[in-house]
Motif scaffolding. Structure first.
Motif, PDB file in Angstrom:
ATOM      1  N   ILE A   1     -49.876 -39.666  30.696  1.00  0.00           N
ATOM      2  CA  ILE A   1     -50.458 -40.694  29.832  1.00  0.00           C
ATOM      3  C   ILE A   1     -51.653 -41.377  30.494  1.00  0.00           C
ATOM      4  O   ILE A   1     -51.491 -42.136  31.450  1.00  0.00           O
ATOM      5  N   PRO A   2     -52.886 -41.101  30.009  1.00  0.00           N
ATOM      6  CA  PRO A   2     -54.055 -41.781  30.565  1.00  0.00           C
ATOM      7  C   PRO A   2     -54.115 -43.221  30.070  1.00  0.00           C
ATOM      8  O   PRO A   2     -53.848 -43.487  28.901  1.00  0.00           O
ATOM      9  N   CYS A   3     -54.444 -44.138  30.962  1.00  0.00           N
ATOM     10  CA  CYS A   3     -54.489 -45.556  30.572  1.00  0.00           C
ATOM     11  C   CYS A   3     -55.742 -46.201  31.128  1.00  0.00           C
ATOM     12  O   CYS A   3     -55.981 -46.176  32.334  1.00  0.00           O
ATOM     13  N   TYR A   4     -56.522 -46.778  30.259  1.00  0.00           N
ATOM     14  CA  TYR A   4     -57.709 -47.505  30.700  1.00  0.00           C
ATOM     15  C   TYR A   4     -57.717 -48.866  30.021  1.00  0.00           C
ATOM     16  O   TYR A   4     -57.804 -48.942  28.796  1.00  0.00           O
ATOM     17  N   ASN A   5     -57.618 -49.907  30.807  1.00  0.00           N
ATOM     18  CA  ASN A   5     -57.555 -51.273  30.284  1.00  0.00           C
ATOM     19  C   ASN A   5     -56.557 -51.396  29.136  1.00  0.00           C
ATOM     20  O   ASN A   5     -56.911 -51.784  28.035  1.00  0.00           O
ATOM     21  N   GLU A   6     -55.319 -51.090  29.413  1.00  0.00           N
ATOM     22  CA  GLU A   6     -54.306 -51.058  28.354  1.00  0.00           C
ATOM     23  C   GLU A   6     -53.199 -52.084  28.596  1.00  0.00           C
ATOM     24  O   GLU A   6     -52.060 -51.864  28.220  1.00  0.00           O
ATOM     25  N   GLN A   7     -53.521 -53.210  29.208  1.00  0.00           N
ATOM     26  CA  GLN A   7     -52.468 -54.164  29.535  1.00  0.00           C
ATOM     27  C   GLN A   7     -51.761 -54.718  28.299  1.00  0.00           C
ATOM     28  O   GLN A   7     -50.607 -55.122  28.381  1.00  0.00           O
ATOM     29  N   GLU A   8     -52.440 -54.734  27.160  1.00  0.00           N
ATOM     30  CA  GLU A   8     -51.784 -55.251  25.952  1.00  0.00           C
ATOM     31  C   GLU A   8     -50.747 -54.283  25.416  1.00  0.00           C
ATOM     32  O   GLU A   8     -49.676 -54.684  24.976  1.00  0.00           O
ATOM     33  N   VAL A   9     -51.087 -52.990  25.433  1.00  0.00           N
ATOM     34  CA  VAL A   9     -50.243 -52.035  24.721  1.00  0.00           C
ATOM     35  C   VAL A   9     -49.194 -51.397  25.633  1.00  0.00           C
ATOM     36  O   VAL A   9     -48.125 -50.999  25.182  1.00  0.00           O
ATOM     37  N   LEU A  10     -49.465 -51.335  26.915  1.00  0.00           N
ATOM     38  CA  LEU A  10     -48.557 -50.625  27.827  1.00  0.00           C
ATOM     39  C   LEU A  10     -47.125 -51.171  27.837  1.00  0.00           C
ATOM     40  O   LEU A  10     -46.171 -50.396  27.764  1.00  0.00           O
ATOM     41  N   PRO A  11     -46.955 -52.496  27.883  1.00  0.00           N
ATOM     42  CA  PRO A  11     -45.579 -53.012  27.874  1.00  0.00           C
ATOM     43  C   PRO A  11     -44.826 -52.652  26.583  1.00  0.00           C
ATOM     44  O   PRO A  11     -43.596 -52.607  26.587  1.00  0.00           O
ATOM     45  N   ILE A  12     -45.551 -52.389  25.503  1.00  0.00           N
ATOM     46  CA  ILE A  12     -44.894 -52.027  24.243  1.00  0.00           C
ATOM     47  C   ILE A  12     -44.552 -50.544  24.224  1.00  0.00           C
ATOM     48  O   ILE A  12     -43.451 -50.153  23.851  1.00  0.00           O
ATOM     49  N   THR A  13     -45.510 -49.709  24.650  1.00  0.00           N
ATOM     50  CA  THR A  13     -45.295 -48.267  24.481  1.00  0.00           C
ATOM     51  C   THR A  13     -44.510 -47.636  25.628  1.00  0.00           C
ATOM     52  O   THR A  13     -43.824 -46.637  25.413  1.00  0.00           O
TER      53      THR A  13
END
Ligand code: UDP
Ligand code: MG
Length: 318
Positions: free
Chosen positions: A10-22
């Motif tokens: 899972i690539p993540c770039y500036n995803e602090q909002e969505v990461l805890p949900i997904t």
């Protein structure tokens, strides 16, 4: 066949909002697949932090401490989605039997993973996730995305229609794919080149659960250019064809000029001369630009710079 070990990449770039949900959604999916006996219990969710400037890496590190199924690697700087996915796949290839790459924003339906793993168990080495509808996309996103696929096809870069980077790839295929050394990455066009038995499963694409898209029109155009130059030399052939056409028309023009001159009927042809000069110089500049695009790509390829640099991992390396 023993139950395969799965790595969800899972690539993540500036995803602090969505990461805890997904993140918990990915873990639940991993666990339910393991309970169903389709994958082994030591499967992993592998996050690739693509040089995020927010708290993304902190969140990934925390997750890794909470549950051993979460692991993460961090790129030394932002390199873009394609390089992040590649870094994750290359990290995973020697540790697992299958990988599934998916975006971290919850847009791709994780339930399609069941069908993907089933297809793998049936003998497919690559399974493409294909969007069945784009109803939730904005009209603009839908139109530009569809234009993207049509334009690619026109330029000779065949890709699986409506397939982004949600796909299952076996480590067998990844071992071969590791020999594709190019730095101009367009994974969805390159994976089909590896071959092996493949299929696709369809899923409906939802809206982003939180945060915002990192793929504005500018990046889509850049991706389209990368895709075309990576897969095809058709634009160069089109230029040649167009050059032949213009040369033919010019030849007729020259005959016409000579004949009218011989007949003594030449007039002050300022407008026609100007039009021709403007038209031909415009065409030439566009052609030079296209050729230049390919030369630029050759330039980047010859440097052979690393395609990703991993600066941190959430585990100790042996
Ligand atoms: N992404 C990345 N590096 C970037 C841009 C995006 O790793 O430079 C990741 C992002 O975190 C997400 C995925 O690539 O997981 C797709 O990005 P996004 O959802 O913004 O694109 P869209 O779905 O709108 O096309
Ligand atoms: Mg998205």
């Amino acid at each position: 066949m023993t139950t395969p070990r799965l790595f969800i990449v899972i690539p993540c770039y500036n995803e602090q909002e969505v990461l805890p949900i997904t993140a918990p959604m990915f873990l639940d999916k991993l666990k339910s697949l393991a309970e169903a006996g389709k994958i082994s219990a030591d499967s992993r969710v592998l996050f690739v932090n693509d040089g995020s400037k927010d708290k993304t890496w902190e969140i990934i590190s925390e997750l890794a401490k909470e549950d051993e199924h979460y692991i993460g690697i961090s790129q030394s700087r932002n390199r873009g989605h394609q390089n992040a996915v590649l870094a994750g796949l290359m990290e995973a290839k020697d540790k697992c039997d299958i990988t599934i790459s998916i975006d971290c924003d919850g847009q791709d339906d994780i339930n399609a993973m069941d069908k993907m793993v089933d297809a793998y168990l049936d003998g497919c080495q690559v399974v493409y996730g294909v969007r069945s509808s784009r109803e939730t996309d904005t009209f603009f996103k839908r139109a530009t995305a569809q234009g993207f696929y049509k334009f690619l096809a026109m330029m000779g870069a065949e890709v699986v229609y409506n397939h982004a980077d949600y796909r299952l790839i076996s480590s067998r295929v990844l071992q071969e794919f590791a020999n594709f050394k190019e730095v101009n990455l367009f994974l969805r066009g390159m994976i089909p080149l590896v071959g092996f038995k493949s299929t696709s499963v369809s899923y409906s694409r939802a809206e982003r659960l939180a945060g915002e898209s990192h793929y504005p029109l500018k990046k889509m155009i850049a991706l389209a250019v990368d895709g075309i130059t990576s897969l095809s030399v058709k634009p160069l052939r089109l230029i040649t064809g167009f050059g032949v056409f213009v040369a033919f028309v010019s030849f007729i023009g020259v005959l016409w000029a000579i004949i009218t001159a011989l007949l003594g009927r030449t007039v002050a042809g300022w407008a026609s001369t100007t039009c021709i000069v403007c038209f031909v110089s415009g065409v030439q500049l566009i052609c030079l630009g296209i050729i230049g695009e390919y030369i630029g790509k050759i330039y980047m390829e010859t440097k052979q710079r690393p395609r990703y640099i991993i600066s941190e991992r959430t585990w100790e390396q042996d």
